[in-house]
Design a protein around this motif. Structure first.
Motif, PDB file in Angstrom:
ATOM      1  N   GLU A  43       0.769  -1.070  -0.127  1.00 32.34           N
ATOM      2  CA  GLU A  43       0.105   0.307   0.012  1.00 32.34           C
ATOM      3  C   GLU A  43       0.856   1.377  -0.106  1.00 32.34           C
ATOM      4  O   GLU A  43       0.420   2.465  -0.396  1.00 32.34           O
ATOM      5  CB  GLU A  43      -0.389  -0.308   1.435  1.00 32.34           C
ATOM      6  N   ASP A  44       1.588   1.574   0.341  1.00 31.48           N
ATOM      7  CA  ASP A  44       2.771   2.400   0.962  1.00 31.48           C
ATOM      8  C   ASP A  44       3.892   2.820  -0.659  1.00 31.48           C
ATOM      9  O   ASP A  44       4.063   3.752  -0.737  1.00 31.48           O
ATOM     10  CB  ASP A  44       3.921   2.482   1.566  1.00 31.48           C
ATOM     11  N   ARG A  45       3.827   1.302  -0.977  1.00 30.31           N
ATOM     12  CA  ARG A  45       4.459   1.327  -2.766  1.00 30.31           C
ATOM     13  C   ARG A  45       3.653   2.472  -3.622  1.00 30.31           C
ATOM     14  O   ARG A  45       3.893   2.758  -5.099  1.00 30.31           O
ATOM     15  CB  ARG A  45       5.237  -0.121  -2.783  1.00 30.31           C
ATOM     16  N   LEU A  46       2.488   1.961  -3.371  1.00 30.64           N
ATOM     17  CA  LEU A  46       0.976   2.655  -3.996  1.00 30.64           C
ATOM     18  C   LEU A  46       1.113   4.186  -3.975  1.00 30.64           C
ATOM     19  O   LEU A  46       1.099   5.140  -5.089  1.00 30.64           O
ATOM     20  CB  LEU A  46       0.225   1.864  -4.262  1.00 30.64           C
ATOM     21  N   LYS A  47       1.919   4.635  -2.846  1.00 27.55           N
ATOM     22  CA  LYS A  47       1.716   6.319  -2.967  1.00 27.55           C
ATOM     23  C   LYS A  47       3.171   6.503  -3.406  1.00 27.55           C
ATOM     24  O   LYS A  47       3.220   7.913  -3.522  1.00 27.55           O
ATOM     25  CB  LYS A  47       2.275   6.501  -1.223  1.00 27.55           C
ATOM     26  N   LEU A  48       3.784   5.934  -3.995  1.00 29.18           N
ATOM     27  CA  LEU A  48       5.249   6.391  -4.112  1.00 29.18           C
ATOM     28  C   LEU A  48       4.781   7.884  -5.903  1.00 29.18           C
ATOM     29  O   LEU A  48       4.355   6.994  -6.656  1.00 29.18           O
ATOM     30  CB  LEU A  48       6.610   5.403  -4.753  1.00 29.18           C
ATOM     31  N   ARG A  49       5.439   8.870  -6.307  1.00 29.58           N
ATOM     32  CA  ARG A  49       5.393   9.194  -7.463  1.00 29.58           C
ATOM     33  C   ARG A  49       6.598  10.304  -7.894  1.00 29.58           C
ATOM     34  O   ARG A  49       6.888  10.955  -6.562  1.00 29.58           O
ATOM     35  CB  ARG A  49       3.893   9.959  -7.647  1.00 29.58           C
ATOM     36  N   ARG A  50       6.938  10.654  -9.088  1.00 31.10           N
ATOM     37  CA  ARG A  50       8.300  11.643  -9.240  1.00 31.10           C
ATOM     38  C   ARG A  50       8.048  12.498  -8.805  1.00 31.10           C
ATOM     39  O   ARG A  50       6.864  13.625  -9.022  1.00 31.10           O
ATOM     40  CB  ARG A  50       7.416  11.753 -10.839  1.00 31.10           C
ATOM     41  N   GLY A  51       8.982  13.307  -8.833  1.00 34.01           N
ATOM     42  CA  GLY A  51       8.425  15.018  -7.646  1.00 34.01           C
ATOM     43  C   GLY A  51       9.166  14.352  -6.404  1.00 34.01           C
ATOM     44  O   GLY A  51       9.350  15.819  -5.805  1.00 34.01           O
ATOM     45  N   MET A  52       9.683  13.227  -5.796  1.00 30.67           N
ATOM     46  CA  MET A  52       8.933  12.885  -4.235  1.00 30.67           C
ATOM     47  C   MET A  52      10.311  13.546  -3.777  1.00 30.67           C
ATOM     48  O   MET A  52      11.428  13.325  -4.732  1.00 30.67           O
ATOM     49  CB  MET A  52       8.580  12.215  -3.733  1.00 30.67           C
ATOM     50  N   VAL A  53      10.638  13.265  -2.869  1.00 33.73           N
ATOM     51  CA  VAL A  53      12.704  13.377  -1.849  1.00 33.73           C
ATOM     52  C   VAL A  53      12.076  12.672  -1.470  1.00 33.73           C
ATOM     53  O   VAL A  53      11.134  12.168  -0.709  1.00 33.73           O
ATOM     54  CB  VAL A  53      12.658  15.001  -1.590  1.00 33.73           C
ATOM     55  N   VAL A  54      13.864  12.306  -0.874  1.00 37.18           N
ATOM     56  CA  VAL A  54      14.363  10.691  -0.254  1.00 37.18           C
ATOM     57  C   VAL A  54      15.256  11.761   1.068  1.00 37.18           C
ATOM     58  O   VAL A  54      16.062  12.305   0.207  1.00 37.18           O
ATOM     59  CB  VAL A  54      14.339   9.732  -0.087  1.00 37.18           C
ATOM     60  N   LEU A  55      14.701  11.782   1.951  1.00 32.47           N
ATOM     61  CA  LEU A  55      15.356  13.071   3.468  1.00 32.47           C
ATOM     62  C   LEU A  55      16.219  11.893   4.120  1.00 32.47           C
ATOM     63  O   LEU A  55      14.980  10.613   4.623  1.00 32.47           O
ATOM     64  CB  LEU A  55      14.746  14.067   3.765  1.00 32.47           C
ATOM     65  N   LYS A  56      16.721  12.268   4.921  1.00 29.20           N
ATOM     66  CA  LYS A  56      17.533  11.445   6.701  1.00 29.20           C
ATOM     67  C   LYS A  56      16.638  11.998   7.560  1.00 29.20           C
ATOM     68  O   LYS A  56      16.472  11.337   8.668  1.00 29.20           O
ATOM     69  CB  LYS A  56      18.887  11.950   6.435  1.00 29.20           C
ATOM     70  N   GLU A  57      16.647  13.093   7.666  1.00 31.77           N
ATOM     71  CA  GLU A  57      15.456  13.771   8.242  1.00 31.77           C
ATOM     72  C   GLU A  57      14.367  14.139   8.943  1.00 31.77           C
ATOM     73  O   GLU A  57      13.920  14.010   7.478  1.00 31.77           O
ATOM     74  CB  GLU A  57      16.268  15.007   9.045  1.00 31.77           C
ATOM     75  N   SER A  58      14.031  14.086   9.904  1.00 28.12           N
ATOM     76  CA  SER A  58      11.926  13.643  10.127  1.00 28.12           C
ATOM     77  C   SER A  58      12.048  15.140   9.124  1.00 28.12           C
ATOM     78  O   SER A  58      12.276  16.167   9.614  1.00 28.12           O
ATOM     79  CB  SER A  58      11.330  13.365  10.900  1.00 28.12           C
ATOM     80  N   PRO A  59      11.180  15.432   8.121  1.00 23.28           N
ATOM     81  CA  PRO A  59      11.107  16.974   7.661  1.00 23.28           C
ATOM     82  C   PRO A  59       9.012  17.180   7.431  1.00 23.28           C
ATOM     83  O   PRO A  59       8.608  16.495   8.323  1.00 23.28           O
ATOM     84  CB  PRO A  59      10.902  16.369   6.265  1.00 23.28           C
ATOM     85  N   SER A  60       8.648  18.498   7.269  1.00 26.65           N
ATOM     86  CA  SER A  60       7.975  18.922   7.140  1.00 26.65           C
ATOM     87  C   SER A  60       7.375  19.171   5.691  1.00 26.65           C
ATOM     88  O   SER A  60       8.086  19.630   4.525  1.00 26.65           O
ATOM     89  CB  SER A  60       7.096  19.164   8.309  1.00 26.65           C
ATOM     90  N   SER A  61       5.862  18.952   5.501  1.00 27.56           N
ATOM     91  CA  SER A  61       5.723  19.763   3.547  1.00 27.56           C
ATOM     92  C   SER A  61       4.760  21.027   3.770  1.00 27.56           C
ATOM     93  O   SER A  61       4.458  20.949   5.230  1.00 27.56           O
ATOM     94  CB  SER A  61       5.340  18.616   3.025  1.00 27.56           C
TER      95      SER A  61
END
Length: 280
Positions: free
Chosen positions: A216-234
């Protein structure tokens, strides 16, 4: 014109050092030449102009093409001075001034005229982007494509924009933002650079990362996302300073909807509030 949106995405996310615009010397530049010039200037990319098919080109046609193009280059929204390159000494003259000059080279693939000059110019261009200076920043990976590899799981390919990462079973990362603005916490199991397995990726490299994600998490992935090491906010709102280069007959006002290209992000956005800063 059909691929202009793709071109804009390529220029925006490609981290280009320089651009080269080819112009047919037998025909005046088209409106797409102007679009490409404006695009490169709005991203601050130095431009090299190459006139092709100069063999057997009538003098009046060559003069018309050059005059038209020089008019586009000297326009206030582009602001580049054309600089004709006729010998090797001219290359050394313009190399350090590419932000204000636009080198112009006449070439012919039939006779080979100007190709050696063009090759020398390309080999003498200095590197503009120094990604190694961003190694000490927090890890940031820009997702450009998503794959589902049998036996591996979710794999994302993209560009390491900042920082460094050592992958493994204890390497926790955050992927997102998803549609609700949250980030998915996961493990970066492995990494590949040019199809070769590696344990470490650093800024300035194009790489692939494999994640340990549920279906279910795999289906949420899309282009334009980022991968970060520290907990982020959007965020859904941001302030942007916009310079209108050339209008296409549309009226930009409150609630005007546009397609935004920011690095690898492609998203439609609308203007909640507009404030005119400078009318020049």
């Amino acid at each position: 014109e059909k691929y202009l949106k793709t071109t804009i995405h390529g220029v925006s996310s490609g981290m280009a050092d320089y651009s080269m615009i080819l112009v047919n010397s037998r025909h005046p530049p088209t409106h797409m030449t102007q679009h490409h010039l404006n695009l490169c200037c709005s991203f601050g990319i130095p431009t090299i102009i190459v006139f092709t098919k100069t063999d057997g080109c009538p003098e009046h046609a060559m003069k018309t093409s050059k005059d038209e193009l020089f008019k586009l280059l000297r326009a206030p929204d582009v602001g580049r001075r054309p600089f004709a390159i006729r010998k090797e000494a001219d290359i050394a003259t313009c190399i350090g001034k590419l932000n204000s000059l636009a080198p112009v080279i006449d070439t012919s693939c039939v006779t080979g005229d100007g190709l050696n000059l063009l090759r020398k110019l390309l080999f003498s261009l200095p590197k503009r982007r120094r990604h190694e200076k961003k190694v000490n920043r927090a890890f940031e990976f820009l997702v450009e494509d998503i794959f589902n590899v049998p036996g591996v799981g979710a794999v994302v390919s993209g560009f390491v924009n900042a920082g460094e990462l050592t992958v493994g079973s204890h390497c926790n990362v955050y992927v997102g933002p998803t549609d609700d603005g949250s980030f998915i916490k996961t493990v970066a199991k492995s990494a590949h650079i040019a199809r070769i397995n590696t344990a470490h990726v650093t800024s300035g490299q194009s790489a692939c990362l494999a994640f340990a994600l549920k279906k279910e998490d795999r289906l949420k992935l899309r282009r334009g996302m980022v991968v970060l090491k520290e907990s982020p906010s959007s965020t859904r709102h941001f302030d942007a300073e916009i310079c209108v280069l050339k209008g296409e007959g549309t009226t930009i006002r409150q609630s005007y909807q546009a397609y935004v290209h920011i690095l690898n992000v492609r998203q439609s956005a609308f203007a909640r509030n507009i404030e005119i800063v400078n009318t020049n």
